[in-house]
Design an enzyme around this catalytic site. Structure first.
Site, PDB file in Angstrom:
ATOM      1  N   ASP A   1     -77.779 -95.201  57.225  1.00 28.08           N
ATOM      2  CA  ASP A   1     -78.584 -96.418  57.282  1.00 28.08           C
ATOM      3  C   ASP A   1     -79.163 -96.579  58.681  1.00 28.08           C
ATOM      4  OD1 ASP A   1     -79.821 -98.675  56.397  1.00 28.08           O
ATOM      5  OD2 ASP A   1     -78.023 -99.930  56.356  1.00 28.08           O
TER       6      ASP A   1
ATOM      7  N   GLY B   1     -76.359-108.018  53.553  1.00 30.70           N
ATOM      8  CA  GLY B   1     -76.024-107.824  52.156  1.00 30.70           C
ATOM      9  C   GLY B   1     -74.534-107.649  51.967  1.00 30.70           C
TER      10      GLY B   1
ATOM     11  N   ILE C   1     -73.055-114.975  63.617  1.00 30.61           N
ATOM     12  CA  ILE C   1     -74.304-114.614  64.303  1.00 30.61           C
ATOM     13  C   ILE C   1     -75.221-113.781  63.423  1.00 30.61           C
ATOM     14  CG2 ILE C   1     -73.479-114.740  66.694  1.00 30.61           C
ATOM     15  CD1 ILE C   1     -73.028-111.692  66.553  1.00 30.61           C
ATOM     16  N   GLY C   2     -74.759-113.410  62.250  1.00 36.51           N
ATOM     17  CA  GLY C   2     -75.642-112.635  61.402  1.00 36.51           C
ATOM     18  C   GLY C   2     -75.099-112.567  59.997  1.00 36.51           C
TER      19      GLY C   2
ATOM     20  N   GLY D   1     -71.992-108.657  54.101  1.00 30.79           N
ATOM     21  CA  GLY D   1     -71.061-109.647  54.614  1.00 30.79           C
ATOM     22  C   GLY D   1     -71.622-110.366  55.822  1.00 30.79           C
TER      23      GLY D   1
END
Ligand SMILES: *[C@@H]1O[C@H](CO)[C@@H](O)[C@H](O)[C@H]1NC(C)=O
Ligand SMILES: *[C@@H]1O[C@H](CO)[C@@H](O)[C@H](O)[C@H]1NC(C)=O
Ligand SMILES: *[C@@H]1O[C@H](CO)[C@@H](O)[C@H](O)[C@H]1NC(C)=O
Length: 972
Positions: A805, A687, A683-684, A689
């Site tokens: 982040d 950078g 689903i995504g 993984g």
């Protein structure tokens, strides 16, 4: 599809020519044609529009009972209907009402297609996404009585041709981008009862002939750029009940002619540039209940005639008014809100003020009032805000305020009040905020204090006696300032029970005894000032463990012993230990030039080389080195022990295919998860993984993040697993639950609970309807929840966790759009993993557009970098723009854009006018009136968070308080 349409056409043509009641059939065909060719109806609201049934029975359609002619099409509040303006509906000649409010219609409306609708009586297109110029009202829209185009994106001027729609009674253009001058032709609309156009960039003066609108009852053009004088003819609005021209740039005097408007109930002219006096004739406005002319340049006195009106609210704050307040004000039996602050009023206040009405808000601060306060301010037991700071009031505080159970907010600082505070005042259960500093009060703090208190400031008085135990039982207390009084006795050790305390100032009293040692309750304490008392004993080691302390002043006491080495752990902005009896070596970290003035006046302190302190003698340093040597020895012992433990653990684990740390009681095996990591479940991708969505046999859904670039080796593995363990222990409603971490043959995986609605970033920036789904109240809850999650990571986790982040893509939303912070602490793990070379910082920490400016030169990530990134997320929530939106010029980003807009608005308008706010707000947001205050607050928090200097950014904990609480900010 094309065939189908063709078939319908043919069919309608046939029935049209063959059937008897041709008009009904023809109109049904119009409806169907518009539906099939122009409307998008994702929720199938119009599924019952079938040719086999009568169109009068279709959803949204109404017919005349006798003739069965279609007279109304009403799609309001369907929510998801979309398409261009359905002008073709107007081909039905009997149609009187077309309402498509609260849907997703968009595009421009051409004058040509709009002209089809000139026979309508009622047209409501509010709350859609229309844009471009408002269409012309040609031919004459002679029957139109109601026109609502509010909450769209219309631009340009209001077309003068609207003046031909002579039946118009209700016109609403609220919240568009309509600019320019109001056309004089508007005053031809003599039937008009309601005209609303607030929150538009309108400019120029009002039409001179505005008074022609003899039937106008409600007139509201606030928060635009109207300028020039208010025309005298405004006094001819014979039917007017409500005038709101607040928040514009109107100049000149307030027209005397307004005094003729006998039916006027609301007059709001605040936040303009009006000058001159408040007209005496306003005393004739006998219907007036709400009068607000605050934030102008008005001079002169408050007229006796106006003070004698039966106003519910009288707001004249922030002007240049002077003189005394007429005594007749106290006979007003309706007065609830009285705001006189920031003027030059003088004299005493009317003796009976408060006696005759349910006064709730009393703010006369920053004037030159003197004498005693009215005895009966809280006579009716309704007073909530009691504000009179910066005057010269004297005498005791009124007895009625002592018995005032409703009172919550008290600011009476900087006067000449004296006497004791009644015990009943302290215990009023609603009492939240008390600032009585800078007076001459005496007496002690009684044994019973309101549990709701968040701030208590009584510095600079003559209070005395010991602090009662009750002072420790204030669960909401955030800021306590008892400085510059005569308090004595020991510091109650229970003070550390004040779990929300951020600032404690007890300086310049007569406290003696030791500083309490157990400080584990002070997790939020950022400022501690105990200076200039008679405290003895040692400085407790525990001070060094206070997680957010950055201001520490213990100067001018009798403290002895060594300075605890733990103090060097604190991130201090201010340290003062001077003028005590401290001794021994200045600990490493504090033996620097910066701290010299913090340490002087302690003759027994010594240092290796810091002047002016004397050199430490040899014998001491030997024992110092010995201690050092022993600790190193101990460290190696423990380290090797740990190594053995880790080794054995790993050895046992390496038998299984995957090595697992699991933190939750799981209803499934990790193998169930790992076998489902197939491409079809991705689903995504990021950078680091891929992210998979896996539904297990148990029905539970989990998200699996598979990390690549794994640097292998047992140390690394242990580190990864122990870090996973830290992250896995975290339990907070606003943090995504990590279920387990797993190490496979060539990858590592993190298994999280699955969060239903994807990320905030995707919803705001990718999903076309996303911004629309997130109304202001949802966005606010997201801001608050995410802040709480981050505050938990920073302040409640041991060791504290810096997210590293923070961005909208890392804030996930559950099915009710509650936020969950994801991916925290990971950047650190990843950094360790990607170090192919031996360059630990080769990877940038954080995401572009969110990185705090100091990172460029410090290359360090701290809590304050998270705060910066969070500020950017707040700005995204308000503006709907990406941090590096394509619409910004080069070298500009969201932070710069918002900051510049805020600066220019404060230059132009004093304090951030709504017009400028509207330019910043996400056009999909359609905030309501009350939302603006909250949005402004959130923007202010965002600006603080994104301050260029880390020190000026609030802690995440403070951010939570700031977001939650506007009432704590002073009324002015
Ligand atoms: C509308 O439907 C009702 C029953 O649902 C029916 O009795 C009525 O005749 C219908 N009206 C028309 C005009 O067809
Ligand atoms: C209207 O919205 C649709 C769907 O979002 C979009 O495809 C279309 O381009 C929009 N039309 C205009 C004129 O903006
Ligand atoms: C206004 O409505 C009346 C019927 O109510 C109609 O006869 C007249 O033609 C309409 N006027 C316009 C300009 O559409």
């Amino acid at each position: 599809m094309a065939n189908y349409i063709f078939y319908l056409h043919l069919l309608s043509l046939l029935s049209f020519t063959l059937a008897g009641d041709s008009s009904t059939t023809r109109d049904a065909a119009v409806l169907l044609r518009v539906k099939t060719t122009q409307l998008s109806d994702p929720d199938s609201m119009l599924n019952d529009w079938l040719e086999s049934t009568s169109s009068c029975n279709w959803t949204g359609i109404k017919c005349n009972h006798q003739t069965l002619d279609i007279i109304s099409i009403d799609f309001s509040d369907f929510g998801n209907l979309a398409g261009p303006f359905p002008a073709d509906f107007c081909r039905i000649p009997t149609l009187r009402n077309l309402s498509i409010a609260n849907n997703l219609f968009n595009g421009t409306i051409s004058s040509t297609s709009f002209s089809l609708c000139s026979h309508l009586a009622f047209l409501n297109i509010s709350n859609n996404f229309f844009e471009g110029k408002l269409p012309e009202f040609m031919p004459r829209f002679g029957n139109l009585t109601v026109l609502d185009a509010s909450y769209n994106g219309f631009t340009g001027e209001i077309p003068p041709s609207i003046g031909g729609s002579s039946s118009l009674q209700y016109v609403d253009f609220t919240s568009n981008y309509i600019s320019g001058k109001l056309a004089d032709s508007l005053t031809n609309l003599t039937e008009l009862k309601v005209f609303l156009a607030p929150f538009n960039p309108l400019a120029g003066p009002l039409p001179e002939t505005i008074g022609l609108l003899k039937n106008l009852e409600i007139f509201r053009i606030s928060s635009t750029n109207l300028s020039g004088k208010i025309p005298d003819s405004i006094g001819d609005l014979a039917s007017i009940q409500s005038i709101d021209l607040s928040d514009n740039a109107l100049t000149g005097v307030i027209p005397v002619s307004i005094g003729r408007l006998k039916g006027l109930k609301y007059l709001w002219l605040y936040n303009n540039i009006l000058s001159g006096e408040i007209p005496d004739v306003f005393g004739n406005l006998t219907s007036l209940t709400h009068f607000d002319v605050s934030q102008n340049n008005l001079t002169g006195k408050l007229p006796v005639s106006v003070a004698g009106l039966h106003l519910v609210s009288l707001n004249v704050n922030d002007n240049r008014l002077e003189g005394e307040i007429p005594a007749v004000l106290s006979s007003n039996d309706k007065l609830v809100q009285l705001k006189l602050f920031n003027n030059s009023f003088s004299g005493t206040l009317p003796e009976n003020l408060g006696k005759n009405s349910n006064l709730e808000e009393f703010d006369v601060s920053s004037n030159q009032f003197s004498g005693k306060l009215p005895e009966n301010l809280c006579y009716k037991k309704a007073l909530q805000k009691f504000i009179c700071f910066n005057n010269r009031f004297s005498g005791e505080i009124p007895a009625s305020c002592g018995e005032c159970k409703s009172i919550s907010y008290v600011r009476i600082s900087n006067n000449e009040f004296s006497g004791e505070i009644p015990a009943s005042f302290w215990s009023s259960s609603e009492l939240q905020f008390v600032d009585m500093s800078g007076n001459k009060f005496h007496g002690s703090i009684p044994g019973s204090i309101s549990k709701s208190l968040t701030k208590l400031a009584i510095s600079g008085n003559n209070f005395s006696g010991e602090l009662p135990a009750a002072i420790c039982k204030l669960p909401e207390m955030v800021e306590m300032d008892l400085s510059d009084n005569q308090f004595s006795g020991a510091l109650p050790t229970c003070l550390t029970n004040l779990k929300k305390l951020e600032k404690l100032n007890l300086q310049s009293n007569k406290f003696f005894g030791e500083i309490p040692k157990a400080m584990s309750g002070w997790d939020e304490l950022s400022s501690l000032n105990l200076s200039n008392n008679q405290l003895t004993g040692e400085i407790p080691n525990q001070i060094g463990d206070l997680p957010v302390l950055n201001y520490l002043d213990l100067a001018g006491n009798l403290l002895s012993g060594k300075i605890p080495a733990t103090l060097s752990k604190l991130k201090l902005n201010m340290l003062n230990l001077s003028n005590n009896n401290l001794e021994g070596k200045i600990p490493t970290g504090l033996d620097s030039e910066v701290f010299v003035s913090s340490l002087t006046g302690n003759p027994k302190l010594c240092s290796q080389d810091l002047k002016p302190f004397r050199k430490c003698s040899k014998s001491k340093s030997i024992s110092y080195y010995l201690v050092g040597f022993l600790s190193i020895l101990a460290f190696f012992l423990i380290a090797s022990l740990l190594w053995v433990v880790v080794k054995t653990k790993l050895f046992r684990r390496s038998k299984s295919l995957w090595k697992i740390t699991s933190f939750q009681r799981l209803g499934f095996k990790e193998q169930d998860v790992m076998v489902s990591l197939m491409e079809s479940n991705v689903i995504g991708m990021g950078g680091s993984g891929k992210v998979y969505r896996v539904t297990l046999k148990t029905g539970q859904t989990v998200a699996v993040k598979k990390l690549y670039g794994v640097h292998r080796g047992p140390e690394n593995e242990a580190e990864f697993l122990s870090e996973m363990e830290t992250l896995g222990r975290i339990r907070h409603k606003n943090i995504v639950k990590l279920l387990f971490g797993s190490v496979g043959a060539d990858f590592r995986a993190l298994v999280y609970e699955y969060v239903e609605n994807g990320s905030l970033g995707d919803l705001l920036h990718k999903d076309p309807k996303g911004g629309f789904l997130l109304d202001w109240s949802k966005r606010y809850e997201i801001a608050l929840g995410a802040a709480q999650g981050l505050a938990y990571l920073h302040h409640d986790c041991v060791p504290s966790i810096v997210h590293r982040d923070v961005k909208s893509n890392n804030i996930l939303l559950d099915e009710e759009f509650r936020p969950c912070v994801a991916d925290f602490g990971l950047a650190k793990t990843l950094q360790l993993e990607v170090k192919e070379s031996d360059e630990p910082m080769s990877r940038v920490a954080g995401s572009y557009g969110y990185i705090a400016p100091e990172y460029a030169y410090t290359m360090k990530v701290t809590e304050k970098s998270d705060v910066y990134s969070f500020g950017v997320v707040l700005m995204e929530l308000v503006t709907g723009k990406r941090p590096n939106d394509a619409s910004f010029e080069e070298h500009k980003d969201l932070v710069k854009w918002v900051t510049e807009a805020a600066l220019s608005s404060s230059e132009n308008q004093g304090d951030g006018g709504w017009v400028d706010l509207d330019q910043l707000i996400d056009p999909k947001l359609n905030p309501s009136g009350q939302d603006y205050e909250e949005i402004e607050n959130v923007l202010n928090v965002a600006l603080q968070c994104t301050s260029a200097f880390p020190i000026n950014r609030p802690s995440m904990r403070r951010v939570v308080e700031l977001l939650k609480d506007q009432s704590r900010t002073p009324t002015k």
